[in-house]
Design a protein around this motif. Structure first.
Motif, PDB file in Angstrom:
ATOM      1  N   ARG A  49       7.642  14.496  -0.390  1.00 56.49           N
ATOM      2  CA  ARG A  49       8.760  15.412  -0.681  1.00 56.49           C
ATOM      3  C   ARG A  49       8.656  16.571   0.279  1.00 56.49           C
ATOM      4  NH1 ARG A  49       8.203  16.674  -6.810  1.00 56.49           N
ATOM      5  NH2 ARG A  49       8.899  18.666  -5.945  1.00 56.49           N
TER       6      ARG A  49
ATOM      7  N   GLU B 169      10.515  10.711  -0.834  1.00 58.20           N
ATOM      8  CA  GLU B 169      10.263  10.189  -2.191  1.00 58.20           C
ATOM      9  C   GLU B 169      11.467  10.368  -3.103  1.00 58.20           C
ATOM     10  OE1 GLU B 169       6.565  11.431  -3.904  1.00 58.20           O
ATOM     11  OE2 GLU B 169       7.123  10.744  -5.910  1.00 58.20           O
ATOM     12  N   VAL B 170      12.208  11.447  -2.910  1.00 56.51           N
ATOM     13  CA  VAL B 170      13.324  11.758  -3.822  1.00 56.51           C
ATOM     14  C   VAL B 170      14.591  12.152  -3.050  1.00 56.51           C
ATOM     15  CG1 VAL B 170      14.116  13.337  -5.642  1.00 56.51           C
ATOM     16  CG2 VAL B 170      11.738  12.562  -5.646  1.00 56.51           C
TER      17      VAL B 170
ATOM     18  N   LYS C 246      17.751   9.919  -2.152  1.00 54.80           N
ATOM     19  CA  LYS C 246      18.441   9.138  -3.184  1.00 54.80           C
ATOM     20  C   LYS C 246      19.856   9.691  -3.370  1.00 54.80           C
ATOM     21  CE  LYS C 246      14.118   7.825  -5.306  1.00 54.80           C
ATOM     22  NZ  LYS C 246      13.033   8.245  -6.198  1.00 54.80           N
TER      23      LYS C 246
ATOM     24  N   HIS D  96      14.743   5.535   1.755  1.00 51.74           N
ATOM     25  CA  HIS D  96      14.633   5.147   0.344  1.00 51.74           C
ATOM     26  C   HIS D  96      15.517   6.060  -0.480  1.00 51.74           C
ATOM     27  CE1 HIS D  96      12.688   3.709  -3.342  1.00 51.74           C
ATOM     28  NE2 HIS D  96      12.637   4.961  -3.723  1.00 51.74           N
TER      29      HIS D  96
ATOM     30  N   TRP E 119      20.374   2.562  -6.307  1.00 47.88           N
ATOM     31  CA  TRP E 119      19.358   2.434  -7.372  1.00 47.88           C
ATOM     32  C   TRP E 119      19.964   2.961  -8.661  1.00 47.88           C
ATOM     33  CZ3 TRP E 119      14.528   5.961  -8.389  1.00 47.88           C
ATOM     34  CH2 TRP E 119      13.712   5.352  -9.341  1.00 47.88           C
TER      35      TRP E 119
ATOM     36  N   ASN F 214      17.530  -0.972  -4.438  1.00 53.92           N
ATOM     37  CA  ASN F 214      16.244  -0.802  -5.092  1.00 53.92           C
ATOM     38  C   ASN F 214      16.319  -1.418  -6.488  1.00 53.92           C
ATOM     39  OD1 ASN F 214      13.569   0.311  -5.083  1.00 53.92           O
ATOM     40  ND2 ASN F 214      14.277   1.864  -6.521  1.00 53.92           N
ATOM     41  N   GLU F 215      15.383  -2.315  -6.766  1.00 52.58           N
ATOM     42  CA  GLU F 215      15.216  -2.888  -8.099  1.00 52.58           C
ATOM     43  C   GLU F 215      16.449  -3.661  -8.589  1.00 52.58           C
ATOM     44  OE1 GLU F 215      13.646   0.360 -10.466  1.00 52.58           O
ATOM     45  OE2 GLU F 215      12.052   0.725  -9.008  1.00 52.58           O
TER      46      GLU F 215
ATOM     47  N   GLN G 209       7.010  -3.036  -3.976  1.00 51.97           N
ATOM     48  CA  GLN G 209       6.581  -1.676  -4.317  1.00 51.97           C
ATOM     49  C   GLN G 209       5.061  -1.596  -4.494  1.00 51.97           C
ATOM     50  OE1 GLN G 209       8.843   0.029  -7.562  1.00 51.97           O
ATOM     51  NE2 GLN G 209      10.796  -0.274  -6.512  1.00 51.97           N
TER      52      GLN G 209
ATOM     53  N   HIS H  31       3.125  -1.099  -7.312  1.00 50.72           N
ATOM     54  CA  HIS H  31       2.515  -0.151  -8.250  1.00 50.72           C
ATOM     55  C   HIS H  31       1.486  -0.957  -9.044  1.00 50.72           C
ATOM     56  CE1 HIS H  31       5.175   3.095  -7.209  1.00 50.72           C
ATOM     57  NE2 HIS H  31       6.226   2.312  -7.383  1.00 50.72           N
TER      58      HIS H  31
ATOM     59  N   GLU I 200       5.288   1.039  -1.906  1.00 52.63           N
ATOM     60  CA  GLU I 200       5.000   2.131  -2.852  1.00 52.63           C
ATOM     61  C   GLU I 200       3.615   1.968  -3.473  1.00 52.63           C
ATOM     62  OE1 GLU I 200       8.195   2.799  -5.671  1.00 52.63           O
ATOM     63  OE2 GLU I 200       9.736   2.315  -4.190  1.00 52.63           O
TER      64      GLU I 200
ATOM     65  N   TRP J 209       2.473   5.478  -2.345  1.00 52.20           N
ATOM     66  CA  TRP J 209       3.491   6.318  -3.002  1.00 52.20           C
ATOM     67  C   TRP J 209       2.898   7.703  -3.245  1.00 52.20           C
ATOM     68  CZ3 TRP J 209       8.112   5.564  -2.031  1.00 52.20           C
ATOM     69  CH2 TRP J 209       9.137   6.150  -2.757  1.00 52.20           C
TER      70      TRP J 209
ATOM     71  N   TRP K 132       3.161  10.462  -9.049  1.00 53.37           N
ATOM     72  CA  TRP K 132       4.198  10.372 -10.089  1.00 53.37           C
ATOM     73  C   TRP K 132       3.602   9.802 -11.381  1.00 53.37           C
ATOM     74  CZ3 TRP K 132       6.383   5.788 -12.357  1.00 53.37           C
ATOM     75  CH2 TRP K 132       5.812   4.591 -11.895  1.00 53.37           C
TER      76      TRP K 132
END
Ligand code: G3I
Length: 362
Positions: free
Chosen positions: A50, A74-75, A78, A111, A115, A159-160, A242, A244, A275, A317, A325
């Motif tokens: 960020r 990261e944010v 979006k 990114h 989403w 995304n997703e 990703q 995670h 990620e 990530w 996060w």
């Protein structure tokens, strides 16, 4: 526009020295810095960031410049962050992150465009109308991809897109699918190619790593989707995994994961770990034990993925637990699932990453 952040040669030297001291202080075999360019089979190391954190945290900046070739906002990139109102774009944090990246010769991963969890309210209302206008998506793509074409190499276009409990085809019944049907995926990819012809276009998805029925169904659903897109010649260059990781999910299904990645590669697609981090299971263990469990899981994962030539790079990530996060159930604790601890000291996970990448270059 650019922050008053120093140029790489100075920071690189400083960061190297700092890192060696830190490594020694923690008792790790810090025999050298993380390789900045994973030249062997052209792999990169990246991290999400960020810009507000980067701007105020020189230790984080040093670590990024020391270790990374690629950064992922990261944010800030979006949709809800960048176009909070129909006629208002908030480009500044991304512009600044890109200026920092350009100054320091880092690549940028975009990114993410579509989403479910980052649709601005105004667009969500538009998408929910009886006959939604594709140009809500199209206008946003043209603005953002156009502005950053040339600066952003790769994009998580969607995304997703997978949720196997929603529909027989395994697609997530998100706002885009409800508005435009499953065709939203090829439409978005075509739109992205038209607006950014030189960028690499990806789908990005989670939970491919473990042996449980959900992860298995997700691998299969993704393969079906990718196969259909390739058969229809839809513009698509790769898949983001990703990664995670989660110590509560049992052993990694490395054989199934390897097979999955090979199947994706056989479709002519690249793979990216986008990620990487590790969710801990037991935060009451001694810190050294916790760090070892995180490092061991990372090592097993990297051993599986870095063997696959289609894997072009690894992005964590976040670099430091200070900004993870992942929030453990106790307010006074942090999850220790990133390469650096909260004081920006490298942990065993760091050295696992460094060694895995160094081995590729040997
Ligand atoms: O900056 C605002 C702050 O001004 C406000 O006071 C505060 C109130 O909640 O929110 C702050 O924004 C938060 C932002 O992170 C920055 O901290 C958002 O609420 C919060 O939703 C946002 O969370 C991010 C999340 O995606 C949603 O965008 C996480 O940091 C980020 O790590 C997470 O990343 C996702 C990937 O995009 C997709 N894969 C899973 C991954 C983890 O959830």
């Amino acid at each position: 526009m650019s922050l008053a952040i120093g140029r790489r040669p100075f920071l690189f030297g400083m960061a190297t020295a700092v890192l060696l001291v830190r490594g020694a202080a923690e008792g790790f075999a810090a025999s050298g810095p993380m390789p900045r360019r994973m030249s062997a089979p052209g792999r990169f190391l990246g991290t999400s960031l960020r810009f507000d954190q980067l701007a105020k945290d020189s230790a984080l900046r040093d670590a990024v410049l020391q270790d990374c070739d690629m950064v992922t906002p990261e944010v800030d990139l979006k949709w809800a962050a960048i176009q909070p109102a129909r006629n208002r774009f908030n480009y500044r944090p991304v512009d600044e992150l890109i200026a920092f990246s350009t100054d320091n010769r880092l690549r940028v991963h975009g990114h993410t465009l579509l989403w479910e969890q980052s649709i601005p309210d105004w667009a969500r209302a538009d998408l929910a109308q009886d006959e939604p206008d594709w140009d809500v998506v199209g206008g946003y793509f043209r603005a953002v991809l156009g502005r950053y074409s040339g600066a952003v190499d790769t994009w998580d276009v969607i995304n997703e897109p997978i949720e196997t409990s929603h529909r027989a085809d395994g697609l997530r019944a998100n706002s885009f699918l409800r508005a435009f049907g499953p065709d939203y995926i090829p439409r978005a990819l075509r739109e992205a190619r038209a607006a950014a012809p030189r960028a690499r276009l990806l789908l990005n998805e989670y939970s491919f790593e473990y042996g449980n029925p959900v992860d298995e169904a997700r691998r299969n659903a993704m393969l079906r989707l990718l196969g259909k897109l390739r058969a229809a010649d839809i513009p698509l260059d790769g898949l983001g995994m990703q990664a995670h990781l989660d110590l509560a999910k049992g052993p990694l299904a490395t054989r199934a994961l390897r097979r999955f990645m090979q199947n994706v590669a056989d479709l002519g697609l690249d793979l990216y770990v986008t990620e990487l981090d590790v969710r801990e299971r037991n935060i009451t263990l001694p810190v050294a034990k916790r760090d070892q469990l995180v490092a061991d899981e990372t090592k097993r994962y990297l051993a599986a993925v870095l063997d696959q030539p289609a894997v072009k790079g690894i992005t964590t990530w976040g670099l430091s637990d200070r900004y993870s996060w992942l929030i453990p159930p106790r307010a006074d604790a942090v999850n220790r699932g990133l390469p650096y601890n909260s004081d920006l000291q490298p942990k065993p996970m760091y050295f696992v990453l460094r060694d895995a990448l160094a081995n590729l270059q040997a």
